[in-house]
Design an enzyme around this catalytic site. Structure first.
Site, PDB file in Angstrom:
ATOM      1  N   GLU A   1      -2.789   2.695  10.770  1.00  0.00           N
ATOM      2  CA  GLU A   1      -3.847   3.601  10.326  1.00  0.00           C
ATOM      3  C   GLU A   1      -4.652   4.168  11.500  1.00  0.00           C
ATOM      4  O   GLU A   1      -5.618   4.896  11.294  1.00  0.00           O
ATOM      5  CB  GLU A   1      -4.782   2.895   9.332  1.00  0.00           C
ATOM      6  CG  GLU A   1      -4.092   2.569   8.019  1.00  0.00           C
ATOM      7  CD  GLU A   1      -5.053   2.051   6.965  1.00  0.00           C
ATOM      8  OE1 GLU A   1      -6.273   2.216   7.131  1.00  0.00           O
ATOM      9  OE2 GLU A   1      -4.573   1.469   5.977  1.00  0.00           O
TER      10      GLU A   1
ATOM     11  N   GLU B   1     -12.659  -4.327   9.840  1.00  0.00           N
ATOM     12  CA  GLU B   1     -11.388  -4.531   9.136  1.00  0.00           C
ATOM     13  C   GLU B   1     -10.584  -3.240   9.313  1.00  0.00           C
ATOM     14  O   GLU B   1     -10.539  -2.399   8.439  1.00  0.00           O
ATOM     15  CB  GLU B   1     -11.637  -4.859   7.665  1.00  0.00           C
ATOM     16  CG  GLU B   1     -10.461  -5.587   7.021  1.00  0.00           C
ATOM     17  CD  GLU B   1      -9.363  -4.654   6.572  1.00  0.00           C
ATOM     18  OE1 GLU B   1      -8.539  -4.250   7.422  1.00  0.00           O
ATOM     19  OE2 GLU B   1      -9.333  -4.318   5.382  1.00  0.00           O
TER      20      GLU B   1
END
Length: 324
Positions: free
Chosen positions: A136, A127
């Site tokens: 990210e 994930e």
């Protein structure tokens, strides 16, 4: 008439350093938020139940608390390798043990880049999704793990991720902007508003379809089986042209992702979807712009890697008005 405005994400100071992965993902508040997201957890569980072969092997990259590893074991995996770089690995080890799965789930407290695979796996799950998927900068290590760990013909979860964008008007942001420009408490606080223009505002749960000025467009499509590690480490850049579908204003850009997890299981953070912990991401403009139906909005955006868990984004907006 052509209106040209330039907007950029935060510029790093000379002394700026990327965040330490331990800083956020080693904390329980971060993981509680993800664990409490029923959409996130149930969709990944559904995908694992459909994709993991009975008696197969699974690698969980960035395992956190180990919840996806537990789902993989529930799906019938013979062996799950749960790799977690932060000290959350110690908590994952306890959670796995409490669920009676320590014999099938091996917690590896290490950066994935430093591990030699003990065996090839049938499925890799991770994930790695940020607010608009790539922000990210967690994709490169996942792809590196794929090249080292995945069997030929193996599966990736998720297997495809699309990043979307549309110009929008967010009333909550405009209210905050006006507050900081109104000299609250008799103090000139325009600086606070100016700093907001260079921030990506995450978890915007009050951004709905009616806030969008145009149809959305895909910025990037990521095939996790085909994407190369080399490409994933370079800036993601895109140019899109949007057409205003009504009269009104825009004060920013909305961004989100949609993902095919495998086995026909989909998950999205788009404005039409039920609320999840990602919400939508809002990229603000320095001022609101009045729009007429038919106006075109050209957007250039680039998302630059800035170390583990960090990127810097820049965006340019040009509005071309229709002639009345």
């Amino acid at each position: 008439e052509i209106v040209l405005d330039f907007f950029s994400g935060p510029k790093p100071r000379a002394e700026a350093k990327p965040p330490d992965p331990e800083w956020d993902y080693a904390t329980w508040p971060t993981h509680r938020k993800m664990l409490a997201d029923e959409i996130r957890c149930t969709r990944f569980r559904e995908a694992l139940l459909k994709v993991v072969p009975r008696g197969g092997t699974v690698l969980d990259v960035g395992a956190g608390t180990g919840i996806l590893s537990i789902f993989a074991a529930q799906a019938g995996a013979r062996k799950v390798y749960a790799v977690e770089e932060t000290l959350m690995a110690l908590e994952a080890r306890e959670l796995v043990a409490r669920n009676g799965l320590a014999d099938r789930i091996e917690i590896l407290h290490s950066p994935i880049e430093e591990l030699v695979p003990p065996e090839k796996v049938d499925v890799i799950v991770s994930e790695w999704l940020g607010g608009f998927a790539i922000d990210e900068n967690m994709l490169p290590p996942v792809l590196l793990a794929r090249d080292r760990w995945l069997k030929p013909g193996g599966a990736m979860i998720p297997n495809r991720v699309d990043v979307w964008m549309a110009p929008c008007f967010l009333p909550g942001f405009e209210k905050k902007r006006r507050f900081w420009l109104s000299k609250p408490y008799g103090v000139d606080m325009a600086l606070v508003a100016e700093r907001m223009y260079h921030e990506l505002l995450y978890e915007q749960h009050d951004l709905f379809p009616e806030n969008l000025m145009s149809e959305a467009a895909v910025l990037w499509a990521i095939d996790t089986l085909g994407e190369t590690v080399h490409r994933s480490r370079k800036p993601f850049k895109a140019k899109s042209i949007f057409t205003a579908r009504r009269n009104g204003e825009i004060n920013g850009l909305a961004a989100w992702f949609s993902a095919d997890l495998g086995g026909g299981v989909l998950i999205s953070s788009d404005p039409d979807s039920p609320a999840n912990h990602w919400g939508r991401v809002f990229l603000p403009l320095r001022r609101s712009l009045a729009m007429q139906r038919g106006d075109t909005i050209s957007v250039n955006i680039a998302c630059h890697p800035f170390g583990p868990l960090a990127t810097r984004s820049k965006w340019t907006v040009m509005v071309k008005r229709i002639r009345s």
